[in-house]
Every structure is written in C-alpha cells, then in structure tokens.
Scaffold this motif. Structure first.
Motif, PDB file in Angstrom:
ATOM      1  N   ILE A   1     -17.853  60.585  43.931  1.00  0.00           N
ATOM      2  CA  ILE A   1     -17.952  61.312  45.200  1.00  0.00           C
ATOM      3  C   ILE A   1     -19.417  61.668  45.376  1.00  0.00           C
ATOM      4  O   ILE A   1     -19.981  62.389  44.550  1.00  0.00           O
ATOM      5  CB  ILE A   1     -17.121  62.607  45.181  1.00  0.00           C
ATOM      6  N   TRP A   2     -20.032  61.098  46.407  1.00  0.00           N
ATOM      7  CA  TRP A   2     -21.455  61.408  46.614  1.00  0.00           C
ATOM      8  C   TRP A   2     -21.653  62.399  47.732  1.00  0.00           C
ATOM      9  O   TRP A   2     -22.215  63.450  47.540  1.00  0.00           O
ATOM     10  CB  TRP A   2     -22.260  60.125  46.837  1.00  0.00           C
ATOM     11  N   ASN A   3     -21.200  62.064  48.914  1.00  0.00           N
ATOM     12  CA  ASN A   3     -21.392  62.991  50.030  1.00  0.00           C
ATOM     13  C   ASN A   3     -20.044  63.338  50.639  1.00  0.00           C
ATOM     14  O   ASN A   3     -19.133  62.522  50.665  1.00  0.00           O
ATOM     15  CB  ASN A   3     -22.287  62.367  51.108  1.00  0.00           C
ATOM     16  N   THR A   4     -19.955  64.540  51.152  1.00  0.00           N
ATOM     17  CA  THR A   4     -18.702  64.957  51.782  1.00  0.00           C
ATOM     18  C   THR A   4     -19.012  65.705  53.075  1.00  0.00           C
ATOM     19  O   THR A   4     -20.140  66.154  53.281  1.00  0.00           O
ATOM     20  CB  THR A   4     -17.909  65.922  50.881  1.00  0.00           C
ATOM     21  N   THR A   5     -18.009  65.821  53.921  1.00  0.00           N
ATOM     22  CA  THR A   5     -18.159  66.619  55.129  1.00  0.00           C
ATOM     23  C   THR A   5     -16.867  67.391  55.342  1.00  0.00           C
ATOM     24  O   THR A   5     -15.816  67.022  54.822  1.00  0.00           O
ATOM     25  CB  THR A   5     -18.487  65.725  56.346  1.00  0.00           C
ATOM     26  N   TRP A   6     -16.944  68.459  56.077  1.00  0.00           N
ATOM     27  CA  TRP A   6     -15.772  69.297  56.298  1.00  0.00           C
ATOM     28  C   TRP A   6     -14.874  68.701  57.366  1.00  0.00           C
ATOM     29  O   TRP A   6     -15.352  68.196  58.375  1.00  0.00           O
ATOM     30  CB  TRP A   6     -16.237  70.688  56.737  1.00  0.00           C
ATOM     31  N   SER A   7     -13.564  68.732  57.166  1.00  0.00           N
ATOM     32  CA  SER A   7     -12.621  68.275  58.179  1.00  0.00           C
ATOM     33  C   SER A   7     -11.811  69.455  58.689  1.00  0.00           C
ATOM     34  O   SER A   7     -11.103  70.098  57.916  1.00  0.00           O
ATOM     35  CB  SER A   7     -11.692  67.220  57.577  1.00  0.00           C
ATOM     36  N   ASP A   8     -11.922  69.730  59.982  1.00  0.00           N
ATOM     37  CA  ASP A   8     -11.158  70.834  60.582  1.00  0.00           C
ATOM     38  C   ASP A   8      -9.658  70.665  60.418  1.00  0.00           C
ATOM     39  O   ASP A   8      -8.989  71.548  59.904  1.00  0.00           O
ATOM     40  CB  ASP A   8     -11.463  70.968  62.074  1.00  0.00           C
ATOM     41  N   PRO A   9      -9.128  69.509  60.860  1.00  0.00           N
ATOM     42  CA  PRO A   9      -7.665  69.404  60.807  1.00  0.00           C
ATOM     43  C   PRO A   9      -7.114  69.418  59.394  1.00  0.00           C
ATOM     44  O   PRO A   9      -6.020  69.913  59.149  1.00  0.00           O
ATOM     45  CB  PRO A   9      -7.356  68.072  61.500  1.00  0.00           C
ATOM     46  N   ARG A  10      -7.873  68.897  58.439  1.00  0.00           N
ATOM     47  CA  ARG A  10      -7.324  68.811  57.089  1.00  0.00           C
ATOM     48  C   ARG A  10      -7.666  70.040  56.264  1.00  0.00           C
ATOM     49  O   ARG A  10      -7.116  70.222  55.184  1.00  0.00           O
ATOM     50  CB  ARG A  10      -7.844  67.551  56.404  1.00  0.00           C
ATOM     51  N   ILE A  11      -8.558  70.855  56.770  1.00  0.00           N
ATOM     52  CA  ILE A  11      -9.067  72.015  56.045  1.00  0.00           C
ATOM     53  C   ILE A  11      -9.445  71.625  54.619  1.00  0.00           C
ATOM     54  O   ILE A  11      -9.107  72.281  53.646  1.00  0.00           O
ATOM     55  CB  ILE A  11      -8.091  73.210  56.044  1.00  0.00           C
ATOM     56  N   GLU A  12     -10.143  70.525  54.535  1.00  0.00           N
ATOM     57  CA  GLU A  12     -10.598  70.067  53.222  1.00  0.00           C
ATOM     58  C   GLU A  12     -11.870  69.293  53.412  1.00  0.00           C
ATOM     59  O   GLU A  12     -12.207  68.888  54.530  1.00  0.00           O
ATOM     60  CB  GLU A  12      -9.551  69.136  52.583  1.00  0.00           C
ATOM     61  N   MET A  13     -12.558  69.045  52.323  1.00  0.00           N
ATOM     62  CA  MET A  13     -13.752  68.226  52.384  1.00  0.00           C
ATOM     63  C   MET A  13     -13.330  66.758  52.357  1.00  0.00           C
ATOM     64  O   MET A  13     -12.503  66.354  51.546  1.00  0.00           O
ATOM     65  CB  MET A  13     -14.651  68.509  51.181  1.00  0.00           C
ATOM     66  N   VAL A  14     -13.926  65.978  53.266  1.00  0.00           N
ATOM     67  CA  VAL A  14     -13.652  64.550  53.316  1.00  0.00           C
ATOM     68  C   VAL A  14     -14.876  63.820  52.799  1.00  0.00           C
ATOM     69  O   VAL A  14     -16.011  64.170  53.118  1.00  0.00           O
ATOM     70  CB  VAL A  14     -13.331  64.109  54.765  1.00  0.00           C
ATOM     71  N   VAL A  15     -14.641  62.793  51.987  1.00  0.00           N
ATOM     72  CA  VAL A  15     -15.731  62.036  51.384  1.00  0.00           C
ATOM     73  C   VAL A  15     -16.368  61.120  52.428  1.00  0.00           C
ATOM     74  O   VAL A  15     -15.662  60.463  53.205  1.00  0.00           O
ATOM     75  CB  VAL A  15     -15.184  61.219  50.185  1.00  0.00           C
ATOM     76  N   THR A  16     -17.688  61.089  52.468  1.00  0.00           N
ATOM     77  CA  THR A  16     -18.382  60.179  53.385  1.00  0.00           C
ATOM     78  C   THR A  16     -19.055  59.035  52.641  1.00  0.00           C
ATOM     79  O   THR A  16     -19.314  57.980  53.192  1.00  0.00           O
ATOM     80  CB  THR A  16     -19.435  60.935  54.216  1.00  0.00           C
TER      81      THR A  16
END
Ligand SMILES: *[C@@H]1O[C@H](CO)[C@@H](O)[C@H](O)[C@H]1NC(C)=O
Ligand SMILES: *[C@@H]1O[C@H](CO)[C@@H](O)[C@H](O)[C@H]1NC(C)=O
Ligand SMILES: *[C@@H]1O[C@H](CO)[C@@H](O)[C@H](O)[C@H]1NC(C)=O
Ligand SMILES: *[C@@H]1O[C@H](CO)[C@@H](O)[C@H](O)[C@H]1NC(C)=O
Ligand SMILES: *[C@@H]1O[C@H](CO)[C@@H](O)[C@H](O)[C@H]1NC(C)=O
Length: 634
Positions: free
Chosen positions: A510-525
């Motif tokens: 996992i290198w970069n992540t961003t926040w996801s509103d609907p999932r209320i979790e960090m999503v990997v980019t």
C-alpha cells in the motif's frame, strides 16, 4: 517523542497532570462548595432498575480492603459477586442474609456454572453486620484487595470488574433467584468526583446544593439514517459570563435504551476563529441548526467550518458516566461572549433500521475559575489516515503502539531517561461497552523529555481470515487516549504518531491512499494492482502466516514513527505565513485546498514541520512490572 516535551516547554509548560482513555488524574481535594461527599472513595449505586438492590462501597487504601454495604428489598438471601466477564462461571461470590430467627449467615463461594456457587475452602470475605426488617436485608462485609485464594477469589485491581448480584425470596440459597439478578461494570478502586447535584432529581429538590455551579445543556433530537455509521456535527454557543469561568464537569443524558444502543461516542471541540476574524461572524449562523454530516471530503461551501474546531475538550463513549475534575483545575471558558463548541456525534446503526429517533443532551457544568487551566491531549496512533493500525487475523495478543501519547487491553506507558515508569493507566479487562473517563488516584508529572506511548492489545483469534484496520466505524479500531492535564498548553492538543516507512508500505503493498466518503475508509490509490481497494481488502489478500504476523508485530513495535504535534489554532501570532492545511497520506503529506477539506475536525490539522519528530520504541528498556501483591499468585 522526547522532543515533544522539549517543544512544549517553550510554551512555559510546567507539568502535566493527567487524566483520561480516557484517564484522569487526581488527588484527594478539599471539599468544593457543591460537593456532598468528601470521600472520593465512597461509591453509591443502585444496581437494578426498580431500586431494590442498593450498593455502597468504600475503598480503604490504608488496609487495602474494600467495604461493601448492600441494602436489598428482600427477607431472603442476598448474593453479591465479582466477575471478569459478567458470567456466573469463574466468579467470586458471597451469599448471606438473616434467618427468620434473627441468625445471620454469610459464606464465601465461587461459581462453576449457573448453579449454587460452591463453598471456598478459604473463607476470605468478612461479615461485619447483618440485619433485616419487614422489607429489607442489610449486609456489611469486606475483603482485602488480594486474598491469595488464587483459584477461587478474584483480585480487586484497578482493572474493570463486573459486579454480579442476585437475591432470593427466602433464605433457602438452593432455591433459584429467577429474574432477581443482574450485572454491572465498575472500577472499584477509582476515585469518584461527581457530586450528587448531577442527578437532576436531587438538583431540583436542592437548588442551593449547586453552589457556584451552573449548567449549560445542549441537546438534539435526531432521526438516524439507515447507514452503519453516521457522524453528525452540531455547533453550539457557550453561555456568556462576566467573571472568569471554568468548565468543571460533564454529564451526558441518554435516557432510553434506544439512545444507549445507537450513540457510540461523541467528541466536544472548542472552536477558534481564524486570525483577524470575529467568532460570531464565522460560527453563529450554524448554531441551532439541525447540524450536518462530518467526515466528508468534498464539503460544499457554506458548511460548518469544522477546521476551526479542533481542540477536544470532552470525550464520551459507550457506557460512560458523568465526570468531574478535581477542584483545583478546570477547562477555561475563554471568551466571555462568543465561545463556540462543535459536537461530533457518532451514531451506529449496523442493522440499517429506518426511523430510529434519538434524543440526547449533554450537561456541561461550569463554575467560577479554579486555580489551574486544564487542557486535553489526544494521544495514540493516527486514525484512519495511516494503515499503521492493521491487526492480522488469528492473533492472540497483537500490540499497536502510538507514540506520545487505547482493544483488549490498554496501557499508557511512561518513559523517562530510558527507564519505564509505572504505567499512567492500564486496563487489562477492557470492555467496549464500558468506556469511562477515569480519574487517577495520584497526580503524575510529565517532565520535558518524557515519552508517553499508548499500547493497545488486540485479540483477533475469532477473525478468521480478515484483518482488523483503523477507522471510524465501530467495526474498525482506534487506539487513542484522551488525557486531561494541566497546565494547558495553548494551541496544542494532539500528539500522535504514524508509521510512514517504505519498508512497511512495501510489506503491505500500500503506497498511497485517499479518503472515501461513502465507504468511510481509506481507499488505495497506488500501487496500481491494489488501486480502488480499501485498506482492509488489501490486508485480506495477504497470506497471514506466523512469520508474516511476527514480522508486522515487529514493524509495529520497532519501526520509527513520526510524531506530530500540530498547532490547533491560528491565532495570528505566527511570524510565518500560516501553514497550509494538509492531510497525511502514507507517502507523506498531500495538500488539500482549504475549502475542500474535512476529514473531521480532528484529522484536519495545521501541520507545521517544526512539530514533527521521529521517535523509536526504546529497544533496551527494562519494562515496568507491577509489584507482586501476593506471593502465591503468579
Ligand atoms: C427497613 O429498612 C429499609 C432500608 O434501610 C428502610 O428504607 C425501611 O424504611 C425500613 N422499614 C422499616 C419498617 O423500618
Ligand atoms: C456501612 O456499614 C458500616 C457497618 O459495618 C457502617 O459503619 C457504615 O456507616 C455503613 N455505611 C452506610 C452509608 O450506611
Ligand atoms: C431448599 O430448597 C430446595 C430446592 O427447592 C429443597 O429441596 C429443600 O428442601 C429446601 N430446604 C429447606 C430447608 O427448606
Ligand atoms: C475459518 O474459515 C474456514 C473457511 O471459511 C472454515 O472452514 C473454518 O472452520 C473457520 N475457522 C474458524 C475457527 O471459524
Ligand atoms: C503517491 O502520491 C504522490 C503525490 O500525491 C506521488 O508523488 C507519488 O509518486 C505517489 N506514489 C506512488 C508510489 O505512486
């Protein structure tokens, strides 16, 4: 981490006394005007809903004993016990009463199941007094903290214990008690500083008992959406005052089981307007509105400016009781006219039930200013911006460390000159449904140069195949502590760490992540093969062999962590340009335009490189061990 306190000392920082996971510190204090009980070790509780079973207990620290008085509405037997899990089995029980001929009986027992508890060979509880009248039975009995009856008595420690109780209709103990039984959690040895006036019925009858205490009540009625996790933010204006005031206590009023079931926790934050702006012009229009969802990344304009409300002043979590400060400290109500507070409420609706309406109130007690200004420090690991909180499945005791600065067990480690001092607070019987603000028995000084590390222990043996990650839902984990302390360090209230090492990122892929509103979790980019997955999904792709579980435990303990101590308030005194608001990604920092942020007031931090430090868990430190309380017990 050592550096934090050095930095802090630039703010004329004397020493910190703590409270909070919420732990608090305290000494026995002179009687405050409103205080009805001068012994903070005298506790009083009604254990059942009908007021039939009253318990009083007093801790005798000199004799290391606890005295229990029970008054129960029965002429039959009375059962009382201590348990770790709240179950009969394995619990330490006494049964007593007064026979029709006036003769008292009392026995020390242990339960091996849901049947008459078995007599202990060693009778370690002492009956002091027993009587009954036409309606009630009274028993007064005591026990040493440690009886050394290692098989059949539970030691009374600073950990949570469950009090179990029952009573019968007559004195035949072999007759079952049916529904006359229950269980409730307690920290038997903790001091209580909450005055009787917190009970509204008492206050209404005895208005004079309030003394200089005033109550500011904030409340809302809210229809919970059918979503597993909802964070709502509401803005509130503090009452105006003409002389200096301190907030001295909090009481949350959740009246029915509906509230108790669906309100998981809340945080109260103090707001400070940006430099040069007037608080009322920034916040007033958001007061008395219904509120709005927080934790949204793409926040439309015109919403509550949560980025200016970052200083935590109170935390309540499931099961929490009222909490009061020792009477030499209080949280300053700084602005006499225009002080605003943001309440961030976490509603839980895992079964997605529509139409649940909850009604809550928070009573904030304030009084004439005390001697010292208190502050709150949030300590632990970052949630959820860093995948550093990842617990592999099938682990019995996986530790997560947060530098500076709560799972199965929580411990706040205190290190000075490479020596581990007694834990500031520890909890080995953590119960998710009983999260209390705790008052420490003795004040603790944190000196410049000291390190504080939160250590949470996780057991995931029941999580077959899936990882546990950090996040905001009740199904995710956080490892944070909130410490109330004095003297308040202005502008600072967060001291947390994260692992940002390349070694760790390649281990997880996992290198970069961003926040996801609907999932209320960090999503990997990135990397590309994992892009679009949430952190837990990537973790679940890992084959968690024993070797890999050991490896990640080593990383969690020994990889360097970046500790941050961001400034919370832009007060215009900085000579530099105010630093931009930024959010962390595992790769480092990313810029997020000011009008486009909002991973919560806590996560939006003004980060100033000056307040970042690399810290490492000391490798050669001798761990602190609790003194042996009983030779027989290991
Ligand atoms: C019996 O004791 C209970 C508990 O102390 C008390 O409330 C009640 O008034 C007493 N009843 C009588 C008749 O004294
Ligand atoms: C508890 O019982 C003891 C007698 O064993 C008594 O001295 C004490 O006053 C009792 N406390 C209350 C509040 O009744
Ligand atoms: C107590 O209750 C048990 C079970 O109901 C019964 O067998 C026993 O005879 C009773 N003992 C007395 C002394 O009444
Ligand atoms: C773990 O999951 C596997 C496959 O789903 C299942 O066969 C096994 O019984 C599970 N073990 C436990 C302890 O739940
Ligand atoms: C992570 O994001 C940063 C910018 O946000 C970018 O510079 C970097 O290349 C990214 N890392 C990878 C491995 O893609």
């Amino acid at each position: 981490m050592a550096d934090l306190w050095r930095v802090v000392s630039r703010f004329k920082f004397n020493f910190i006394v703590l409270s909070s996971v919420l732990l608090f510190v305290n000494v026995i204090v002179p009687i405050a005007a409103y205080k009805v009980d001068d012994n903070p070790y005298r506790h009083w509780e009604t254990l059942d809903e009908n007021g039939k079973y009253e318990l009083e207990w007093i801790v005798d620290w000199e004799e290391s004993r606890v005295l229990f008085n029970v008054t129960v509405q029965t002429r039959g037997y009375v059962g009382f016990g201590l348990s770790i899990e709240g179950k009969m089995s394995g619990s330490d029980i006494v049964i007593g009463g007064v026979r029709p001929n006036g003769e008292p009986y009392f026995t020390d027992r242990h339960a091996i199941g849901n049947q008459l508890p078995v007599l202990d060979d060693s009778q370690d509880w002492t009956l002091h007094q027993a009587w009954e009248n036409n309606t009630h039975t009274f028993l007064s009995f005591s026990r040493p903290f440690e009886t050394c009856d290692e098989d059949h008595d539970l030691p009374i420690t600073e950990d949570r214990l469950t009090i179990i109780w029952a009573f019968g209709e007559n004195d035949n103990e072999t007759e079952f008690h049916y529904q006359n039984r229950g269980a409730s959690d307690a920290y038997l040895l903790d001091p209580v500083l909450t005055p009787r006036v917190v009970e509204k019925s008492y206050r209404d009858k005895n208005p004079k008992a309030l003394g200089d205490l005033k109550v500011w009540t904030i409340s809302r009625t809210y229809l919970i959406p059918p979503k597993p996790t909802t964070y709502m933010c509401t803005l509130h204006r503090a009452p105006s005052h003409s002389t200096r005031q301190h907030i001295v206590g909090f009481n949350s009023v959740l009246e029915t089981d509906v509230e108790r079931k669906h309100i998981h926790h809340f945080l109260l934050h103090r707001c400070s307007p940006p430099a040069g702006q007037d608080a009322a012009s920034v916040f007033q229009r958001h007061v008395e509105t219904r509120g709005e969802e927080c934790y949204l990344l793409n926040q439309p304009a015109g919403r509550i400016p949560t980025q200016y409300c970052r200083e935590v002043v109170h935390v309540w979590a499931v099961g929490g009781k009222a909490v009061f400060f020792p009477d030499h400290v209080g949280l300053p109500l700084a602005d006499p006219q225009h002080e605003y507070y943001l309440l961030q409420m976490h509603y839980d609706n895992p079964d997605l039930v529509p139409g649940i309406e909850v009604k809550w109130a928070l009573e904030i007690f304030y009084a004439n200013a005390r001697k010292f200004d208190a502050g709150v420090m949030t300590i632990g690991g970052q949630t959820p911006n860093s995948p550093a909180l990842m617990v592999p499945p099938s682990s019995l005791n996986h530790f997560i460390y947060g530098h500076c600065g709560s799972g199965r067990a929580i411990r706040l480690i205190h290190i000075r000159d490479n020596e581990e001092l007694p834990w500031i607070i520890a909890e080995n019987n953590y119960n998710f449904n009983y999260q209390q603000n705790r008052v420490l028995r003795n004040e603790i000084q944190i000196l410049p140069g000291d390190t504080m590390i939160t250590r949470c222990a996780y057991e995931t043996t029941d999580r077959n195949g899936s990882v546990t990650v950090g996040g905001f839902s009740t199904r995710n984990e956080m490892c944070n502590g909130f410490l109330w302390y004095y003297n308040r360090i202005p502008e600072h209230g967060i001291c947390r760490s994260s692992i940002r090492s390349d070694l760790y990122r390649s281990f997880l892929d996992i290198w970069n992540t961003t926040w996801s509103d609907p999932r209320i979790e960090m999503v990997v980019t990135s990397p590309r093969q994992n892009a679009g997955l949430v952190v837990s999904e990537v973790g679940n792709r890992i084959d968690w062999t024993i070797e890999r579980r050991n490896q990640i435990q080593k990383y969690h303990r020994f990889l360097p962590q970046i500790t941050e101590c961001p400034r919370l308030v832009d007060d215009g005194t900085s000579t530099q340009q105010p630093p931009p608001l930024r959010r962390y990604s595992p790769r480092g920092r990313i810029r997020v335009p000011t009008n486009n942020i909002a991973i919560s007031s806590v996560e939006n931090e003004i980060l100033d490189p000056e307040y970042e430090y690399v810290s490492e868990y000391p490798k050669d430190i001798v761990p602190y061990e609790l003194p042996e309380s009983c030779r027989k017990r290991k």
